[in-house]
Design a protein around this motif. Structure first.
Motif, PDB file in Angstrom:
ATOM      1  N   ALA A 137       0.786  -1.324   0.097  1.00 38.38           N
ATOM      2  CA  ALA A 137       0.083  -0.121   0.010  1.00 38.38           C
ATOM      3  C   ALA A 137       0.736   1.247  -0.093  1.00 38.38           C
ATOM      4  CB  ALA A 137      -0.747  -0.029   1.293  1.00 38.38           C
ATOM      5  N   THR A 138       2.022   1.269   0.759  1.00 37.06           N
ATOM      6  CA  THR A 138       2.730   2.529   0.823  1.00 37.06           C
ATOM      7  C   THR A 138       3.461   2.647  -0.675  1.00 37.06           C
ATOM      8  OG1 THR A 138       3.145   2.099   3.160  1.00 37.06           O
ATOM      9  CG2 THR A 138       4.791   3.534   2.113  1.00 37.06           C
ATOM     10  N   ALA A 139       3.903   1.427  -1.128  1.00 40.82           N
ATOM     11  CA  ALA A 139       4.387   1.745  -2.281  1.00 40.82           C
ATOM     12  C   ALA A 139       3.816   2.172  -3.290  1.00 40.82           C
ATOM     13  CB  ALA A 139       5.366   0.496  -2.818  1.00 40.82           C
ATOM     14  N   VAL A 140       2.426   1.826  -3.306  1.00 45.45           N
ATOM     15  CA  VAL A 140       1.402   2.386  -4.426  1.00 45.45           C
ATOM     16  C   VAL A 140       1.300   3.798  -4.091  1.00 45.45           C
ATOM     17  CG1 VAL A 140      -0.859   2.773  -4.969  1.00 45.45           C
ATOM     18  CG2 VAL A 140       0.201   0.349  -4.913  1.00 45.45           C
ATOM     19  N   GLU A 141       1.379   4.244  -2.870  1.00 48.81           N
ATOM     20  CA  GLU A 141       0.985   5.822  -2.474  1.00 48.81           C
ATOM     21  C   GLU A 141       2.214   6.505  -3.038  1.00 48.81           C
ATOM     22  OE1 GLU A 141      -1.675   7.289  -1.662  1.00 48.81           O
ATOM     23  OE2 GLU A 141      -2.516   5.211  -2.096  1.00 48.81           O
ATOM     24  N   ARG A 142       3.286   5.742  -2.693  1.00 50.55           N
ATOM     25  CA  ARG A 142       4.599   6.778  -2.979  1.00 50.55           C
ATOM     26  C   ARG A 142       4.952   6.933  -4.710  1.00 50.55           C
ATOM     27  NH1 ARG A 142       8.480   7.189   1.371  1.00 50.55           N
ATOM     28  NH2 ARG A 142       9.858   8.357  -0.270  1.00 50.55           N
ATOM     29  N   LEU A 143       4.385   5.904  -5.441  1.00 50.31           N
ATOM     30  CA  LEU A 143       4.804   5.935  -6.657  1.00 50.31           C
ATOM     31  C   LEU A 143       3.601   6.629  -7.546  1.00 50.31           C
ATOM     32  CD1 LEU A 143       6.334   2.204  -7.320  1.00 50.31           C
ATOM     33  CD2 LEU A 143       7.577   4.550  -7.189  1.00 50.31           C
ATOM     34  N   ALA A 144       2.528   6.572  -7.018  1.00 49.26           N
ATOM     35  CA  ALA A 144       1.220   7.036  -7.637  1.00 49.26           C
ATOM     36  C   ALA A 144       1.438   8.578  -7.897  1.00 49.26           C
ATOM     37  CB  ALA A 144      -0.147   6.870  -6.796  1.00 49.26           C
ATOM     38  N   ASP A 145       2.170   9.313  -7.254  1.00 47.15           N
ATOM     39  CA  ASP A 145       2.449  10.519  -7.159  1.00 47.15           C
ATOM     40  C   ASP A 145       3.462  10.828  -8.800  1.00 47.15           C
ATOM     41  OD1 ASP A 145       2.226  13.301  -6.596  1.00 47.15           O
ATOM     42  OD2 ASP A 145       4.259  13.342  -5.731  1.00 47.15           O
ATOM     43  N   PHE A 146       4.020   9.752  -9.141  1.00 46.05           N
ATOM     44  CA  PHE A 146       4.938   9.992 -10.354  1.00 46.05           C
ATOM     45  C   PHE A 146       4.083  10.102 -11.547  1.00 46.05           C
ATOM     46  CE2 PHE A 146       7.606   8.782  -7.047  1.00 46.05           C
ATOM     47  CZ  PHE A 146       9.214   8.974  -7.523  1.00 46.05           C
ATOM     48  N   ALA A 147       4.605  10.753 -12.594  1.00 47.02           N
ATOM     49  CA  ALA A 147       3.964  10.858 -13.891  1.00 47.02           C
ATOM     50  C   ALA A 147       4.255   9.769 -14.904  1.00 47.02           C
ATOM     51  CB  ALA A 147       4.501  12.251 -14.618  1.00 47.02           C
ATOM     52  N   LEU A 148       5.651   9.020 -14.578  1.00 50.94           N
ATOM     53  CA  LEU A 148       6.142   7.929 -15.485  1.00 50.94           C
ATOM     54  C   LEU A 148       6.738   7.049 -14.491  1.00 50.94           C
ATOM     55  CD1 LEU A 148       6.869   6.826 -18.309  1.00 50.94           C
ATOM     56  CD2 LEU A 148       8.894   8.115 -18.318  1.00 50.94           C
ATOM     57  N   VAL A 149       6.453   5.921 -14.867  1.00 47.13           N
ATOM     58  CA  VAL A 149       7.297   4.596 -13.830  1.00 47.13           C
ATOM     59  C   VAL A 149       7.699   3.680 -15.178  1.00 47.13           C
ATOM     60  CG1 VAL A 149       6.941   2.463 -12.622  1.00 47.13           C
ATOM     61  CG2 VAL A 149       5.967   4.732 -11.945  1.00 47.13           C
ATOM     62  N   CYS A 150       9.050   3.421 -15.063  1.00 50.87           N
ATOM     63  CA  CYS A 150       9.743   2.615 -16.167  1.00 50.87           C
ATOM     64  C   CYS A 150      10.119   1.386 -15.412  1.00 50.87           C
ATOM     65  CB  CYS A 150      11.134   3.290 -16.830  1.00 50.87           C
ATOM     66  SG  CYS A 150      10.573   4.861 -17.652  1.00 50.87           S
ATOM     67  N   ILE A 151       9.966   0.168 -15.907  1.00 49.97           N
ATOM     68  CA  ILE A 151      10.477  -0.981 -15.512  1.00 49.97           C
ATOM     69  C   ILE A 151      11.372  -1.875 -16.384  1.00 49.97           C
ATOM     70  CG2 ILE A 151       9.488  -3.065 -14.229  1.00 49.97           C
ATOM     71  CD1 ILE A 151       6.904  -0.613 -15.206  1.00 49.97           C
ATOM     72  N   ASP A 152      12.541  -1.861 -16.188  1.00 51.11           N
ATOM     73  CA  ASP A 152      13.465  -2.627 -16.924  1.00 51.11           C
ATOM     74  C   ASP A 152      13.708  -3.933 -16.476  1.00 51.11           C
ATOM     75  OD1 ASP A 152      15.181  -2.592 -19.298  1.00 51.11           O
ATOM     76  OD2 ASP A 152      16.762  -2.211 -18.279  1.00 51.11           O
ATOM     77  N   GLU A 153      13.466  -4.890 -17.739  1.00 48.17           N
ATOM     78  CA  GLU A 153      13.950  -6.267 -17.316  1.00 48.17           C
ATOM     79  C   GLU A 153      12.673  -7.142 -16.367  1.00 48.17           C
ATOM     80  OE1 GLU A 153      17.872  -6.362 -15.710  1.00 48.17           O
ATOM     81  OE2 GLU A 153      18.472  -5.463 -17.571  1.00 48.17           O
ATOM     82  N   PHE A 154      11.502  -6.639 -16.972  1.00 47.74           N
ATOM     83  CA  PHE A 154      10.231  -7.305 -16.254  1.00 47.74           C
ATOM     84  C   PHE A 154      10.387  -8.679 -16.495  1.00 47.74           C
ATOM     85  CE2 PHE A 154       6.072  -8.416 -15.551  1.00 47.74           C
ATOM     86  CZ  PHE A 154       5.338  -7.621 -14.979  1.00 47.74           C
ATOM     87  N   GLU A 155      10.573  -9.391 -15.382  1.00 49.22           N
ATOM     88  CA  GLU A 155      10.841 -10.914 -15.418  1.00 49.22           C
ATOM     89  C   GLU A 155       9.386 -11.605 -15.269  1.00 49.22           C
ATOM     90  OE1 GLU A 155      13.331 -11.569 -12.099  1.00 49.22           O
ATOM     91  OE2 GLU A 155      15.101 -10.256 -12.897  1.00 49.22           O
ATOM     92  N   LEU A 156       9.560 -12.736 -15.958  1.00 50.54           N
ATOM     93  CA  LEU A 156       8.191 -13.672 -16.084  1.00 50.54           C
ATOM     94  C   LEU A 156       8.370 -15.027 -15.455  1.00 50.54           C
ATOM     95  CD1 LEU A 156       7.410 -12.741 -19.889  1.00 50.54           C
ATOM     96  CD2 LEU A 156       6.201 -11.689 -17.852  1.00 50.54           C
ATOM     97  N   ASP A 157       9.513 -15.121 -14.781  1.00 49.64           N
ATOM     98  CA  ASP A 157       9.925 -16.746 -14.486  1.00 49.64           C
ATOM     99  C   ASP A 157       9.773 -16.773 -12.984  1.00 49.64           C
ATOM    100  OD1 ASP A 157      11.966 -14.960 -13.547  1.00 49.64           O
ATOM    101  OD2 ASP A 157      13.329 -15.670 -15.026  1.00 49.64           O
ATOM    102  N   ASP A 158       9.261 -15.884 -12.220  1.00 46.22           N
ATOM    103  CA  ASP A 158       8.546 -16.098 -10.850  1.00 46.22           C
ATOM    104  C   ASP A 158       7.040 -15.647 -10.951  1.00 46.22           C
ATOM    105  OD1 ASP A 158       8.238 -15.567  -8.115  1.00 46.22           O
ATOM    106  OD2 ASP A 158      10.001 -15.670  -7.622  1.00 46.22           O
ATOM    107  N   PRO A 159       6.247 -16.707 -11.036  1.00 43.41           N
ATOM    108  CA  PRO A 159       4.823 -16.205 -10.756  1.00 43.41           C
ATOM    109  C   PRO A 159       4.473 -15.309  -9.715  1.00 43.41           C
ATOM    110  CG  PRO A 159       5.096 -18.667 -10.935  1.00 43.41           C
ATOM    111  CD  PRO A 159       6.412 -17.973 -10.611  1.00 43.41           C
ATOM    112  N   GLY A 160       4.826 -15.412  -8.347  1.00 45.60           N
ATOM    113  CA  GLY A 160       4.393 -14.542  -7.277  1.00 45.60           C
ATOM    114  C   GLY A 160       4.878 -13.263  -7.528  1.00 45.60           C
ATOM    115  N   ASP A 161       6.219 -13.151  -7.909  1.00 42.11           N
ATOM    116  CA  ASP A 161       6.823 -11.570  -7.987  1.00 42.11           C
ATOM    117  C   ASP A 161       6.159 -11.228  -9.173  1.00 42.11           C
ATOM    118  OD1 ASP A 161       8.314 -11.657  -5.851  1.00 42.11           O
ATOM    119  OD2 ASP A 161      10.244 -12.075  -7.146  1.00 42.11           O
ATOM    120  N   THR A 162       5.810 -11.866 -10.579  1.00 42.17           N
ATOM    121  CA  THR A 162       5.018 -11.361 -11.629  1.00 42.17           C
ATOM    122  C   THR A 162       3.629 -10.758 -11.353  1.00 42.17           C
ATOM    123  OG1 THR A 162       6.250 -12.677 -13.088  1.00 42.17           O
ATOM    124  CG2 THR A 162       4.171 -11.845 -13.852  1.00 42.17           C
ATOM    125  N   VAL A 163       3.046 -11.541 -10.272  1.00 40.81           N
ATOM    126  CA  VAL A 163       1.689 -10.923 -10.000  1.00 40.81           C
ATOM    127  C   VAL A 163       1.683  -9.711  -9.215  1.00 40.81           C
ATOM    128  CG1 VAL A 163      -0.566 -11.665  -8.428  1.00 40.81           C
ATOM    129  CG2 VAL A 163       0.421 -13.348 -10.217  1.00 40.81           C
TER     130      VAL A 163
END
Length: 374
Positions: A137-163
């Motif tokens: 919840a805190t991570a969402v609130e901190r990042l929701a104030d941003f105009a742009l969020v870039c995610i490099d190397e989105f990983e698809l090999d760990d189902p929990g982290d991906t979700v």
């Protein structure tokens, strides 16, 4: 070429024994492109002439950058239907590793017309670490104030982290944050440089309709017109090289692997703060997946910061055993080999430069000693 550093003629420090403390505020402050990509811009991206998609990707991403921070259009009318998710709310760069996706993503961050403090840039691992440190919840609130969020190397090999990250991005998109992502795929999946767009869109599920896919074809540029990976450096040359370089470190491979187990991966960047070069002796093939995955994260942080690696032992191209390369994390290991090879070239250049200076010093000493002997 590696950056210069003064000669010190003193034993190198070690990475082993460091215990960096990293708080939540630093995790947020560190969400910027790494030093390797400080100066990149769309204008400095050089498309491979043989790959038309690279120039197209640059132009499409540059157009997307102009939309960051722009007010969203709102329909009028008392009986208007609920607005659909904007198709340009996010972009996904789809391609193999080494085609310049990170260069383009960092260029987007630099050139998007929003203040620095309103733009976030990090790897998938850095965002999972952020959520772990702050709570969801805190991570969402901190990042929701941003105009742009870039995610490099989105990983698809760990189902929990991906979700986890997919849910995070959904919450941010709902709050109007623009999103941009890349991920890496095996170069032999459907042929060299072909892709995981279907996998990515399936894993992010409801969020997928908000992403436009931009393909980036091509071979790994790090090996375009470059020689084969360098041979390992002799152990005594590793020691001499780092001993003569300010802020360099020297560890045995096994000691370093053990140290990484004691430090959370979110702190690997802090682990190498201020380090100008890393010397490693006794490199050997890895068959333990936990050790290998930790080393991948360290290699990524070293590559981000352009830290040369001077290594002895097994050639770095053989760092991961065939068994690991056949497993589910193959793409990570291949990317790590590509990156550590680039750093090793810089390390070899350091070792050769040090050897040349040592030879010149010896020749000078000999020339001065001859008249004295006469």
């Amino acid at each position: 070429m590696p950056t210069s550093a003064p000669l010190v003629s003193a034993p190198a420090a070690t990475l082993v024994g460091r215990r960096p403390a990293v708080g939540a505020d630093r995790l947020i402050a560190d969400l910027v492109p790494p030093p390797r990509f400080d100066q990149v811009r769309f204008s400095s991206y050089v498309p491979n002439p043989a790959e038309h998609s690279q120039a197209v990707a640059r132009d499409r991403l540059e157009a997307f950058a102009a939309t960051v921070g722009a007010p969203q259009k709102k329909g009028g009318g008392l009986f208007k239907k609920k607005a659909a998710a904007p198709s340009a709310g996010g972009v996904y760069l789809d391609g193999g590793f080494g085609v310049g996706k990170t260069h383009l993503l960092a260029s987007l961050w630099h050139e998007a017309p929003a203040p620095r403090e309103k733009k976030a840039y990090g790897t998938f691992v850095e965002y999972t670490s952020l959520v772990g440190a702050l709570g969801f919840a805190t991570a969402v609130e901190r990042l929701a104030d941003f105009a742009l969020v870039c995610i490099d190397e989105f990983e698809l090999d760990d189902p929990g982290d991906t979700v986890l990250v997919s849910t995070l991005l959904t919450r941010l998109s709902d709050r109007g944050v623009k999103l941009a992502a890349t991920s890496n795929t095996l170069p032999d999946k459907l042929g060299e440089g072909r892709f995981a767009a279907a996998d990515f869109l399936r894993e992010i599920q409801a969020l997928s309709s908000r992403f436009d896919v931009i393909r980036v074809d091509g071979p790994d540029y790090r090996h375009r017109d470059l020689p084969t990976p360098p041979a390992p450096v002799a152990e005594d040359a590793v020691r001499r090289t780092v001993d003569e370089r300010a802020a360099a470190t020297l560890d045995t491979f096994d000691d370093l692997a053990e140290e990484l187990a004691a430090v959370h991966p979110s702190r690997y960047g802090a682990l190498i703060d201020g380090v100008s070069a890393v010397g490693v002796t006794g490199v050997r093939p890895l068959d333990d997946q936990n050790v290998a995955l930790r080393l991948v994260v360290l290699i990524d942080r070293l590559y981000d910061r352009k830290v040369p690696v001077v290594a002895s032992g097994t050639p770095l191209g053989e760092l991961f055993t065939p068994e690991l390369l056949r497993g589910g994390y193959r793409k990570k290991y291949l990317r790590a080999v590509s990156r550590i090879t680039a750093l090793a070239r810089d390390g070899v250049a350091l070792a050769e430069a040090e050897a040349e200076m040592e030879a010149e010093a010896e020749a000078h000493a000999d020339s001065v000693a001859v008249p004295a002997a006469l």
